[in-house]
Motif scaffolding. Sequence first.
Motif, PDB file in Angstrom:
ATOM      1  N   ASN A 445     -94.481 -57.487  13.259  1.00 35.73           N
ATOM      2  CA  ASN A 445     -93.763 -58.307  14.256  1.00 35.73           C
ATOM      3  C   ASN A 445     -92.303 -57.904  14.578  1.00 35.73           C
ATOM      4  OD1 ASN A 445     -95.795 -60.333  13.591  1.00 35.73           O
ATOM      5  ND2 ASN A 445     -94.828 -60.769  11.673  1.00 35.73           N
ATOM      6  N   ASN A 446     -92.511 -57.096  15.633  1.00 33.40           N
ATOM      7  CA  ASN A 446     -91.236 -56.502  16.077  1.00 33.40           C
ATOM      8  C   ASN A 446     -91.243 -56.356  17.571  1.00 33.40           C
ATOM      9  OD1 ASN A 446     -92.478 -54.022  16.056  1.00 33.40           O
ATOM     10  ND2 ASN A 446     -91.804 -53.662  14.098  1.00 33.40           N
ATOM     11  N   THR A 447     -90.298 -55.808  18.269  1.00 35.85           N
ATOM     12  CA  THR A 447     -90.295 -55.292  19.653  1.00 35.85           C
ATOM     13  C   THR A 447     -89.781 -53.915  20.041  1.00 35.85           C
ATOM     14  OG1 THR A 447     -89.859 -57.593  20.094  1.00 35.85           O
ATOM     15  CG2 THR A 447     -89.576 -56.232  21.830  1.00 35.85           C
ATOM     16  N   ARG A 448     -90.691 -53.393  20.885  1.00 39.40           N
ATOM     17  CA  ARG A 448     -90.250 -51.829  20.913  1.00 39.40           C
ATOM     18  C   ARG A 448     -89.293 -52.040  22.120  1.00 39.40           C
ATOM     19  NH1 ARG A 448     -93.992 -47.872  20.175  1.00 39.40           N
ATOM     20  NH2 ARG A 448     -93.848 -47.059  22.354  1.00 39.40           N
ATOM     21  N   ILE A 449     -88.263 -51.075  22.014  1.00 38.57           N
ATOM     22  CA  ILE A 449     -87.071 -51.115  23.167  1.00 38.57           C
ATOM     23  C   ILE A 449     -86.920 -49.890  23.314  1.00 38.57           C
ATOM     24  CG2 ILE A 449     -84.665 -51.341  22.955  1.00 38.57           C
ATOM     25  CD1 ILE A 449     -85.082 -53.630  20.963  1.00 38.57           C
ATOM     26  N   GLU A 450     -86.630 -49.781  24.692  1.00 40.03           N
ATOM     27  CA  GLU A 450     -86.030 -48.473  25.520  1.00 40.03           C
ATOM     28  C   GLU A 450     -84.574 -48.534  25.704  1.00 40.03           C
ATOM     29  OE1 GLU A 450     -87.543 -47.940  29.196  1.00 40.03           O
ATOM     30  OE2 GLU A 450     -86.882 -45.962  29.416  1.00 40.03           O
ATOM     31  N   ASP A 490     -82.198 -55.053  30.616  1.00 39.92           N
ATOM     32  CA  ASP A 490     -82.424 -54.569  32.042  1.00 39.92           C
ATOM     33  C   ASP A 490     -84.021 -54.976  32.594  1.00 39.92           C
ATOM     34  OD1 ASP A 490     -81.335 -52.966  34.260  1.00 39.92           O
ATOM     35  OD2 ASP A 490     -83.136 -51.465  33.720  1.00 39.92           O
ATOM     36  N   GLU A 491     -85.072 -54.769  31.650  1.00 35.00           N
ATOM     37  CA  GLU A 491     -86.057 -55.070  32.238  1.00 35.00           C
ATOM     38  C   GLU A 491     -87.133 -55.621  30.981  1.00 35.00           C
ATOM     39  OE1 GLU A 491     -89.266 -52.540  35.239  1.00 35.00           O
ATOM     40  OE2 GLU A 491     -88.352 -51.614  33.449  1.00 35.00           O
ATOM     41  N   LYS A 492     -88.154 -56.516  31.230  1.00 33.39           N
ATOM     42  CA  LYS A 492     -88.991 -56.975  30.212  1.00 33.39           C
ATOM     43  C   LYS A 492     -90.258 -56.418  30.754  1.00 33.39           C
ATOM     44  CE  LYS A 492     -88.256 -60.818  28.206  1.00 33.39           C
ATOM     45  NZ  LYS A 492     -88.118 -62.225  28.012  1.00 33.39           N
ATOM     46  N   LYS A 493     -90.975 -55.739  29.949  1.00 37.80           N
ATOM     47  CA  LYS A 493     -92.329 -55.489  30.184  1.00 37.80           C
ATOM     48  C   LYS A 493     -93.239 -56.111  28.991  1.00 37.80           C
ATOM     49  CE  LYS A 493     -91.748 -50.967  32.304  1.00 37.80           C
ATOM     50  NZ  LYS A 493     -91.730 -49.515  32.239  1.00 37.80           N
ATOM     51  N   LYS A 494     -94.451 -55.906  29.030  1.00 37.30           N
ATOM     52  CA  LYS A 494     -95.406 -56.619  28.153  1.00 37.30           C
ATOM     53  C   LYS A 494     -95.133 -56.160  26.833  1.00 37.30           C
ATOM     54  CE  LYS A 494     -99.293 -56.310  30.371  1.00 37.30           C
ATOM     55  NZ  LYS A 494    -100.579 -55.491  30.604  1.00 37.30           N
ATOM     56  N   ASN A 495     -95.030 -54.870  26.599  1.00 40.92           N
ATOM     57  CA  ASN A 495     -95.001 -54.533  25.270  1.00 40.92           C
ATOM     58  C   ASN A 495     -93.570 -53.981  25.125  1.00 40.92           C
ATOM     59  OD1 ASN A 495     -96.087 -54.345  22.971  1.00 40.92           O
ATOM     60  ND2 ASN A 495     -97.320 -52.640  23.224  1.00 40.92           N
ATOM     61  N   ARG A 496     -92.592 -53.707  25.834  1.00 42.28           N
ATOM     62  CA  ARG A 496     -91.491 -53.268  25.553  1.00 42.28           C
ATOM     63  C   ARG A 496     -90.327 -53.852  26.606  1.00 42.28           C
ATOM     64  NH1 ARG A 496     -90.996 -46.741  27.175  1.00 42.28           N
ATOM     65  NH2 ARG A 496     -92.768 -46.684  25.462  1.00 42.28           N
ATOM     66  N   VAL A 497     -89.114 -53.502  25.790  1.00 35.45           N
ATOM     67  CA  VAL A 497     -87.889 -54.215  26.610  1.00 35.45           C
ATOM     68  C   VAL A 497     -86.944 -53.118  26.829  1.00 35.45           C
ATOM     69  CG1 VAL A 497     -85.855 -55.940  26.397  1.00 35.45           C
ATOM     70  CG2 VAL A 497     -88.158 -56.380  25.538  1.00 35.45           C
ATOM     71  N   ARG A 498     -86.508 -52.899  27.868  1.00 32.60           N
ATOM     72  CA  ARG A 498     -85.236 -51.918  28.158  1.00 32.60           C
ATOM     73  C   ARG A 498     -84.070 -52.410  28.270  1.00 32.60           C
ATOM     74  NH1 ARG A 498     -86.711 -48.605  32.996  1.00 32.60           N
ATOM     75  NH2 ARG A 498     -85.868 -50.196  34.349  1.00 32.60           N
ATOM     76  N   ILE A 499     -83.275 -51.887  27.354  1.00 25.57           N
ATOM     77  CA  ILE A 499     -81.842 -52.248  27.189  1.00 25.57           C
ATOM     78  C   ILE A 499     -80.950 -51.260  27.590  1.00 25.57           C
ATOM     79  CG2 ILE A 499     -80.063 -52.893  25.556  1.00 25.57           C
ATOM     80  CD1 ILE A 499     -82.500 -54.533  24.136  1.00 25.57           C
ATOM     81  N   ILE A 500     -79.777 -51.635  28.418  1.00 25.40           N
ATOM     82  CA  ILE A 500     -78.764 -50.596  28.641  1.00 25.40           C
ATOM     83  C   ILE A 500     -77.811 -50.716  27.836  1.00 25.40           C
ATOM     84  CG2 ILE A 500     -77.313 -49.932  30.574  1.00 25.40           C
ATOM     85  CD1 ILE A 500     -79.871 -50.313  32.450  1.00 25.40           C
ATOM     86  N   LEU A 501     -77.578 -49.632  27.280  1.00 23.78           N
ATOM     87  CA  LEU A 501     -76.239 -49.501  26.293  1.00 23.78           C
ATOM     88  C   LEU A 501     -74.965 -49.474  27.159  1.00 23.78           C
ATOM     89  CD1 LEU A 501     -75.214 -49.397  23.460  1.00 23.78           C
ATOM     90  CD2 LEU A 501     -75.150 -46.817  23.827  1.00 23.78           C
ATOM     91  N   ALA A 502     -74.111 -50.674  26.888  1.00 17.77           N
ATOM     92  CA  ALA A 502     -72.932 -50.692  27.902  1.00 17.77           C
ATOM     93  C   ALA A 502     -71.844 -49.962  27.160  1.00 17.77           C
ATOM     94  CB  ALA A 502     -72.390 -52.237  27.880  1.00 17.77           C
ATOM     95  N   HIS A 503     -71.716 -50.112  25.687  1.00 12.77           N
ATOM     96  CA  HIS A 503     -70.595 -49.365  24.885  1.00 12.77           C
ATOM     97  C   HIS A 503     -70.671 -49.982  23.543  1.00 12.77           C
ATOM     98  CE1 HIS A 503     -68.828 -53.390  25.163  1.00 12.77           C
ATOM     99  NE2 HIS A 503     -68.672 -53.129  26.442  1.00 12.77           N
ATOM    100  N   GLU A 504     -69.951 -49.100  22.725  1.00 16.70           N
ATOM    101  CA  GLU A 504     -70.146 -49.449  21.273  1.00 16.70           C
ATOM    102  C   GLU A 504     -69.615 -50.678  21.191  1.00 16.70           C
ATOM    103  OE1 GLU A 504     -68.819 -46.257  18.922  1.00 16.70           O
ATOM    104  OE2 GLU A 504     -70.545 -45.184  19.211  1.00 16.70           O
TER     105      GLU A 504
END
Length: 504
Positions: A445-450, A490-504
């Motif tokens: 039960n988790n989500t793959r992230i790019e 940034d984008e949500k796909k079926k099996n993966r969510v793309r997140i863009i890192l802004a800053h720490e």
Amino acid sequence: MLEQKEVKKEERVLPPLPNVESWGVVVTRFAPNPDFPIHLGNARAAILSYEYAKMYKGKFVLRFEDTDPRIKRPLTFSYKVVEDDLAWLGIKWDEEYIQSLRMETFYEIAKKLIEMNYAYVDLCKAEVFREYRNAGKACPHRNQDPAQNMELFEKILAGEFREGEAVIRLKTDLSHPDPSVRDWVMMRIVDVERYPHPIVGDRYRLWPTYNFAAAVDDHLMGVTHILRGKEHAVNTVKQLFLYKYLGWRYPEVVHFGRVGLEGLILSKSWIKTRLKEHPERFMGFDDIRFATIAALRRRGILPETIREVIISLGLSPTDARVSWANIAAINRKNADPIAKRLFVVCKPVKVIISGVELPKEVEIPYHPSKDLGKRRIVLTKPEVYVSEYDVQKLASGSVVRLMELFNIEVKQIDRNVVTAVYHSSDLETARRLSAPIIQWVPCENNTRIELVSADGMRLRRTLCIGESSIALLRKDEIIQMVRIGFGRVDEKKKNRVRIILAHE
RNA sequence: GCCGCGGUAGUAUAGCCCGGUCAAGUAUGCGGGCCUUUCGAGCCCGUGACCCGGGUUCAAAUCCCGGCCGCGGCACCA
């Protein structure tokens, strides 16, 4: 009663504008060329102009300066993108104009100047004129009388001259120390059959130059204060002649220095050419390595952050290199209260825990102090992922707290797997043992992230794993990945969510 | 080369026009502390700058001169 502290320390205010009294009102404008989406430097002019109009309860005008169908050709989609960018920045304009739709106005003023003998039709070749000009001499066409000039002007409109064969010049000062000021070009012919304008096509062949169009429009639109970069400094000198001839009052002008954004690319032309040559290497005009407004937005920088940065730069004529650390600090402050906090683990390492009763479920608020709701994490198997970064700092026998869950004692660390045993449940024990407190994600039960981040000119994509509620986030949402940093969905796909890192 | 505009801490900015209150303020960064189920936020302490050389003056970051350095402009672009 509770939140009186919201006042905070007073924000930096802009210095007063010159001569406001004598104008009675304040009218500012932002006049972009829609040849590309705007970047931080353009946004500086836009934000300052808008802020001043607001400060003095005046008017703010948006004017597209699209009078070059050939070299800085407008892009049809840019008009809209610029509007969207401004709106996103929280800028509201009272009036909007497009110069290519105002050609008749420019023709009228040009004729007027010809009649008054302040402008003439120059039939010299560009190189020939340049020689006269550099010598401080009048070219032969300068002495034509207004009637002759008017006749030539009409011929140009009738299409009897081709691109490069004639221009309209304003009579200025042939001995001016800056040669570019001497009889500068007001209008020139563009081969619109070859280079049709995206809005008016080939309807007009005689086009005003920037200095002519901007000068005329600033007056006609009642602009009182012009705020622009110092690259425009000579233009003031040039336009002053025209204002003098027409008996107009020149607006107050403030020139500020250029802005640079540490590590990012501002230059429109640089971006344009690279994008054209190697579209596959970039994420579009909002590629996060660019300093376009669209890119900053895509990266998760809030409009308020950009506004604050620009206002803090003020009107200084010195060039400013804005540091990313500064942007990050301001954005962190702005994003912190609205960003959900979630667990994300990069370079996951599996931890197998023995001695736990399953299933186990925890409910964690999205934010420790703001009410942003709660999310659940369910553990069905005694296995979690933690980041390699954290594993590297562990030793066999050490106790570590899985944030919001329980404490475990590390037994063995292999290359890809850590075995551990349940130690205790409470936070106090972890504190007493000075156990590190780390984020984790269940193996089921988790989500793959790019996770996409920019490291200078290098784009970095890291595969990470996040808790399942990340799949529930909206696109564009700004989040905080606990102990990693802030980012934007940034984008949500079926099996993966793309997140863009802004800053720490 | 010619014309224009600038040079305050690592970065950015305030002060300069109208010299003293500036042994230079603020933000960020950096170091430390408190707090905190984040290496975040918040709070506290610390760190660190007037480009150089002359001049005017009782007094100069502020005015004048010279130098050095940086940026912008020198289009039938905007």
